[in-house]
Design a protein around this motif. Sequence first.
Motif, PDB file in Angstrom:
ATOM      1  N   SER A  92       0.830  -1.204   0.000  1.00  0.00           N
ATOM      2  CA  SER A  92       0.000   0.000   0.000  1.00  0.00           C
ATOM      3  C   SER A  92       0.865   1.256   0.000  1.00  0.00           C
ATOM      4  N   MET A  93       1.918   1.258   0.816  1.00  0.00           N
ATOM      5  CA  MET A  93       2.828   2.410   0.862  1.00  0.00           C
ATOM      6  C   MET A  93       3.524   2.601  -0.480  1.00  0.00           C
ATOM      7  N   ILE A  94       3.923   1.513  -1.100  1.00  0.00           N
ATOM      8  CA  ILE A  94       4.587   1.611  -2.407  1.00  0.00           C
ATOM      9  C   ILE A  94       3.622   2.180  -3.442  1.00  0.00           C
ATOM     10  N   LEU A  95       2.369   1.736  -3.434  1.00  0.00           N
ATOM     11  CA  LEU A  95       1.366   2.252  -4.374  1.00  0.00           C
ATOM     12  C   LEU A  95       1.113   3.733  -4.135  1.00  0.00           C
ATOM     13  N   ILE A  96       0.958   4.122  -2.876  1.00  0.00           N
ATOM     14  CA  ILE A  96       0.740   5.540  -2.543  1.00  0.00           C
ATOM     15  C   ILE A  96       1.921   6.380  -3.011  1.00  0.00           C
ATOM     16  N   THR A  97       3.137   5.874  -2.806  1.00  0.00           N
ATOM     17  CA  THR A  97       4.332   6.610  -3.234  1.00  0.00           C
ATOM     18  C   THR A  97       4.382   6.741  -4.746  1.00  0.00           C
ATOM     19  N   VAL A  98       4.090   5.669  -5.457  1.00  0.00           N
ATOM     20  CA  VAL A  98       4.123   5.710  -6.924  1.00  0.00           C
ATOM     21  C   VAL A  98       3.112   6.733  -7.439  1.00  0.00           C
ATOM     22  N   LEU A  99       1.894   6.698  -6.901  1.00  0.00           N
ATOM     23  CA  LEU A  99       0.873   7.654  -7.347  1.00  0.00           C
ATOM     24  C   LEU A  99       1.259   9.088  -6.997  1.00  0.00           C
ATOM     25  N   SER A 100       1.826   9.286  -5.811  1.00  0.00           N
ATOM     26  CA  SER A 100       2.255  10.631  -5.409  1.00  0.00           C
ATOM     27  C   SER A 100       3.399  11.132  -6.282  1.00  0.00           C
ATOM     28  N   VAL A 101       4.338  10.254  -6.599  1.00  0.00           N
ATOM     29  CA  VAL A 101       5.465  10.644  -7.446  1.00  0.00           C
ATOM     30  C   VAL A 101       4.972  10.974  -8.856  1.00  0.00           C
ATOM     31  N   ILE A 102       4.005  10.202  -9.369  1.00  0.00           N
ATOM     32  CA  ILE A 102       3.451  10.498 -10.696  1.00  0.00           C
ATOM     33  C   ILE A 102       2.805  11.881 -10.705  1.00  0.00           C
ATOM     34  N   PHE A 103       1.974  12.160  -9.688  1.00  0.00           N
ATOM     35  CA  PHE A 103       1.337  13.472  -9.613  1.00  0.00           C
ATOM     36  C   PHE A 103       2.372  14.588  -9.528  1.00  0.00           C
ATOM     37  N   THR A 104       3.372  14.394  -8.686  1.00  0.00           N
ATOM     38  CA  THR A 104       4.387  15.429  -8.494  1.00  0.00           C
ATOM     39  C   THR A 104       5.269  15.570  -9.730  1.00  0.00           C
TER      40      THR A 104
END
Length: 170
Positions: A90-102
């Motif tokens: 879950s943390m990895i998915l949240i990080t990937v989505l946050s990095v994509i947005f950023t």
Amino acid sequence: MKMYKKIMDGVAVVEKAILVSSTLLILVLTVGNVFSRKVIHRSWSFTEELVVAVFVLITLLAAALASREGELVSLSLFTDRLPEKIKKPSMILITVLSVIFTAVLFKYGFDKVLIQLANGKRTFVLNWPEWIFWSFIPIGAGCMILHLIEYCIDFCRKDREITSKEKEDK
């Protein structure tokens, strides 16, 4: 990994110094403008232009530092109730989505900087190149990407350290 952490600690120190000096700058400009308007009856017209641009920098750098500690945006009500096996993915998915947005924020901010450089557009009051103010967006987004990744790595390593300690106890 230790070298990466030292570099990120250095980046955080620089970010904190920029945040402190930017906040002091805004404080001095805003109080000075109010004093000038009320006592001297002359407004500092440049303060609005400068303060708005510096607020953008402060917002993005503060968000980057918050993401370094995992305090940026998370719905802990949901993730805290997940089983231990699902927390890491879950943390990895949240990080990937946050990095994509950023990264999208970084790309559009960088494109805007390039457009402003090509146009040679200048600010209305200060007559400074607009790319200077627009550069705050990719700078803040780049720092945020670095800190999001840093937190995810720290979270996964912490999880791995806990698992290895549990195995040792058995």
